[in-house]
Design a protein around this motif. Structure first.
Motif, PDB file in Angstrom:
ATOM      1  N   VAL A 175       0.834  -1.203   0.000  1.00  7.82           N
ATOM      2  CA  VAL A 175       0.000   0.000   0.000  1.00  7.82           C
ATOM      3  C   VAL A 175       0.872   1.257   0.000  1.00  7.82           C
ATOM      4  O   VAL A 175       0.660   2.185  -0.782  1.00  7.82           O
ATOM      5  N   VAL A 176       1.873   1.271   0.876  1.00  6.22           N
ATOM      6  CA  VAL A 176       2.668   2.484   1.067  1.00  6.22           C
ATOM      7  C   VAL A 176       3.635   2.741  -0.091  1.00  6.22           C
ATOM      8  O   VAL A 176       3.796   3.882  -0.536  1.00  6.22           O
ATOM      9  N   LEU A 177       4.291   1.683  -0.608  1.00  6.52           N
ATOM     10  CA  LEU A 177       5.287   1.863  -1.669  1.00  6.52           C
ATOM     11  C   LEU A 177       4.717   2.553  -2.909  1.00  6.52           C
ATOM     12  O   LEU A 177       5.273   3.567  -3.352  1.00  6.52           O
ATOM     13  N   PRO A 178       3.627   2.074  -3.501  1.00  9.02           N
ATOM     14  CA  PRO A 178       3.110   2.772  -4.681  1.00  9.02           C
ATOM     15  C   PRO A 178       2.674   4.216  -4.386  1.00  9.02           C
ATOM     16  O   PRO A 178       2.826   5.097  -5.233  1.00  9.02           O
ATOM     17  N   VAL A 179       2.141   4.445  -3.191  1.00 11.43           N
ATOM     18  CA  VAL A 179       1.742   5.809  -2.826  1.00 11.43           C
ATOM     19  C   VAL A 179       2.962   6.725  -2.828  1.00 11.43           C
ATOM     20  O   VAL A 179       2.938   7.818  -3.408  1.00 11.43           O
ATOM     21  N   LEU A 180       4.029   6.279  -2.166  1.00  7.70           N
ATOM     22  CA  LEU A 180       5.241   7.100  -2.126  1.00  7.70           C
ATOM     23  C   LEU A 180       5.832   7.305  -3.516  1.00  7.70           C
ATOM     24  O   LEU A 180       6.264   8.415  -3.862  1.00  7.70           O
ATOM     25  N   VAL A 181       5.852   6.247  -4.340  1.00  2.00           N
ATOM     26  CA  VAL A 181       6.371   6.362  -5.706  1.00  2.00           C
ATOM     27  C   VAL A 181       5.516   7.340  -6.512  1.00  2.00           C
ATOM     28  O   VAL A 181       6.040   8.202  -7.229  1.00  2.00           O
ATOM     29  N   ASN A 182       4.186   7.246  -6.364  1.00  2.00           N
ATOM     30  CA  ASN A 182       3.305   8.172  -7.090  1.00  2.00           C
ATOM     31  C   ASN A 182       3.395   9.604  -6.583  1.00  2.00           C
ATOM     32  O   ASN A 182       3.025  10.539  -7.293  1.00  2.00           O
ATOM     33  N   LEU A 183       3.896   9.773  -5.352  1.00  2.00           N
ATOM     34  CA  LEU A 183       4.144  11.114  -4.815  1.00  2.00           C
ATOM     35  C   LEU A 183       5.492  11.663  -5.273  1.00  2.00           C
ATOM     36  O   LEU A 183       5.863  12.775  -4.906  1.00  2.00           O
ATOM     37  N   GLY A 184       6.218  10.862  -6.060  1.00  2.00           N
ATOM     38  CA  GLY A 184       7.483  11.325  -6.620  1.00  2.00           C
ATOM     39  C   GLY A 184       8.729  10.802  -5.927  1.00  2.00           C
ATOM     40  O   GLY A 184       9.841  11.173  -6.297  1.00  2.00           O
ATOM     41  N   TRP A 185       8.558   9.937  -4.919  1.00  2.00           N
ATOM     42  CA  TRP A 185       9.723   9.377  -4.246  1.00  2.00           C
ATOM     43  C   TRP A 185      10.428   8.399  -5.176  1.00  2.00           C
ATOM     44  O   TRP A 185       9.777   7.682  -5.951  1.00  2.00           O
ATOM     45  N   ASN A 186      11.731   8.304  -5.048  1.00  2.00           N
ATOM     46  CA  ASN A 186      12.484   7.255  -5.711  1.00  2.00           C
ATOM     47  C   ASN A 186      12.071   5.927  -5.084  1.00  2.00           C
ATOM     48  O   ASN A 186      11.955   5.829  -3.862  1.00  2.00           O
ATOM     49  N   ARG A 187      11.833   4.920  -5.899  1.00  2.00           N
ATOM     50  CA  ARG A 187      11.322   3.638  -5.404  1.00  2.00           C
ATOM     51  C   ARG A 187      12.264   3.001  -4.371  1.00  2.00           C
ATOM     52  O   ARG A 187      11.818   2.442  -3.377  1.00  2.00           O
ATOM     53  N   ILE A 188      13.550   3.096  -4.584  1.00  2.00           N
ATOM     54  CA  ILE A 188      14.501   2.484  -3.664  1.00  2.00           C
ATOM     55  C   ILE A 188      14.512   3.228  -2.336  1.00  2.00           C
ATOM     56  O   ILE A 188      14.500   2.613  -1.268  1.00  2.00           O
ATOM     57  N   LEU A 189      14.483   4.559  -2.353  1.00  2.00           N
ATOM     58  CA  LEU A 189      14.434   5.324  -1.102  1.00  2.00           C
ATOM     59  C   LEU A 189      13.111   5.110  -0.368  1.00  2.00           C
ATOM     60  O   LEU A 189      13.078   5.042   0.866  1.00  2.00           O
ATOM     61  N   ALA A 190      12.027   4.995  -1.117  1.00  2.00           N
ATOM     62  CA  ALA A 190      10.725   4.729  -0.499  1.00  2.00           C
ATOM     63  C   ALA A 190      10.752   3.379   0.221  1.00  2.00           C
ATOM     64  O   ALA A 190      10.302   3.261   1.366  1.00  2.00           O
ATOM     65  N   GLN A 191      11.301   2.378  -0.426  1.00  2.00           N
ATOM     66  CA  GLN A 191      11.389   1.050   0.180  1.00  2.00           C
ATOM     67  C   GLN A 191      12.252   1.083   1.432  1.00  2.00           C
ATOM     68  O   GLN A 191      11.906   0.477   2.451  1.00  2.00           O
ATOM     69  N   PHE A 192      13.348   1.796   1.390  1.00  2.00           N
ATOM     70  CA  PHE A 192      14.224   1.892   2.550  1.00  2.00           C
ATOM     71  C   PHE A 192      13.490   2.516   3.739  1.00  2.00           C
ATOM     72  O   PHE A 192      13.633   2.061   4.873  1.00  2.00           O
ATOM     73  N   SER A 193      12.662   3.506   3.483  1.00  2.00           N
ATOM     74  CA  SER A 193      11.944   4.183   4.573  1.00  2.00           C
ATOM     75  C   SER A 193      10.901   3.274   5.230  1.00  2.00           C
ATOM     76  O   SER A 193      10.599   3.416   6.414  1.00  2.00           O
ATOM     77  N   ILE A 194      10.369   2.331   4.492  1.00  2.00           N
ATOM     78  CA  ILE A 194       9.349   1.418   5.006  1.00  2.00           C
ATOM     79  C   ILE A 194       9.965   0.344   5.917  1.00  2.00           C
ATOM     80  O   ILE A 194       9.284  -0.246   6.757  1.00  2.00           O
ATOM     81  N   LEU A 195      11.258   0.124   5.809  1.00  2.00           N
ATOM     82  CA  LEU A 195      11.931  -0.938   6.561  1.00  2.00           C
ATOM     83  C   LEU A 195      11.813  -0.789   8.080  1.00  2.00           C
ATOM     84  O   LEU A 195      11.792  -1.789   8.795  1.00  2.00           O
ATOM     85  N   VAL A 196      11.737   0.416   8.583  1.00  2.00           N
ATOM     86  CA  VAL A 196      11.643   0.608  10.037  1.00  2.00           C
ATOM     87  C   VAL A 196      10.380  -0.058  10.575  1.00  2.00           C
ATOM     88  O   VAL A 196      10.427  -0.805  11.559  1.00  2.00           O
ATOM     89  N   ILE A 197       9.261   0.170   9.933  1.00  2.00           N
ATOM     90  CA  ILE A 197       7.988  -0.407  10.372  1.00  2.00           C
ATOM     91  C   ILE A 197       8.013  -1.924  10.241  1.00  2.00           C
ATOM     92  O   ILE A 197       7.628  -2.645  11.166  1.00  2.00           O
ATOM     93  N   THR A 198       8.496  -2.409   9.124  1.00  2.00           N
ATOM     94  CA  THR A 198       8.470  -3.855   8.896  1.00  2.00           C
ATOM     95  C   THR A 198       9.455  -4.597   9.795  1.00  2.00           C
ATOM     96  O   THR A 198       9.233  -5.766  10.116  1.00  2.00           O
ATOM     97  N   THR A 199      10.513  -3.945  10.230  1.00  2.00           N
ATOM     98  CA  THR A 199      11.444  -4.583  11.171  1.00  2.00           C
ATOM     99  C   THR A 199      10.770  -4.823  12.512  1.00  2.00           C
ATOM    100  O   THR A 199      10.921  -5.897  13.117  1.00  2.00           O
TER     101      THR A 199
END
Length: 171
Positions: free
Chosen positions: A104-128
């Motif tokens: 849910v979060v990754l496509p939202v961040l990518v569509n907001l203009g985030w780089n896909r790799i940086l967006a994924q890195f930011s999500i890691l805190v929650i998933t850890t």
């Protein structure tokens, strides 16, 4: 009691072992994500759209990353034996919560203009955090002696009641 694995004998703290193995898993998973982003993701971005490319990248990296992580956590952090398929199913169910949030979060961040790799890195805190609590309390959880004894006691009483009922002498 099972003997602790090499990593737990060295660090003597399951949380530290989890973070060390998690760092290795994250590194491997992130490299898989980058590899699939540069191949499958890039191809699907051009062929379909960025949302499909993002989700395909995430799905491909997820499958290989989960299998790698399962072996690493099972062997070096939780050091359990038996119930491999049950543990894998539970392990995957914890990761499905994480990937659902990620999907849910990754496509939202990518569509907001985030780089896909940086967006994924930011999500890691929650998933850890989800991973630690889920795997410790669910994926690799083994019943304690007290729980086994209580379950056995219930089973014994239930079996006795069923046999008495079959004989027609239930109280």
């Amino acid at each position: 009691m099972e003997r602790a694995g090499v990593l737990l004998r060295l660090v003597r703290d399951q949380r530290v072992a989890f973070l060390l193995v998690g760092a290795a898993n994250t590194g491997v998973g992130f490299l898989l994500f980058i590899g699939f982003d540069l191949t499958v993701g890039a191809w699907l971005d051009a062929a379909v759209n960025e949302t499909v490319g993002s989700l395909a990248t995430l799905g491909c990296a997820h499958v290989l990353g989960v299998l790698f992580a399962f072996v690493m956590y099972r062997r070096f952090v939780f050091t359990v034996k038996g119930h491999v398929l049950r543990d894998l199913a539970r392990f995957e169910s914890v990761y499905l919560v994480s990937i659902a949030i990620n999907a849910v979060v990754l496509p939202v961040l990518v569509n907001l203009g985030w780089n896909r790799i940086l967006a994924q890195f930011s999500i890691l805190v929650i998933t850890t955090l989800i991973s630690w609590f889920g795997h410790k309390g669910f994926s690799f959880r083994r019943r304690t002696e007290d729980e086994i004894e209580a379950a056995t006691e219930i089973d014994v009483h239930t079996d006795r009641d069923v046999r008495a009922e079959e004989r027609g002498t239930a109280s």
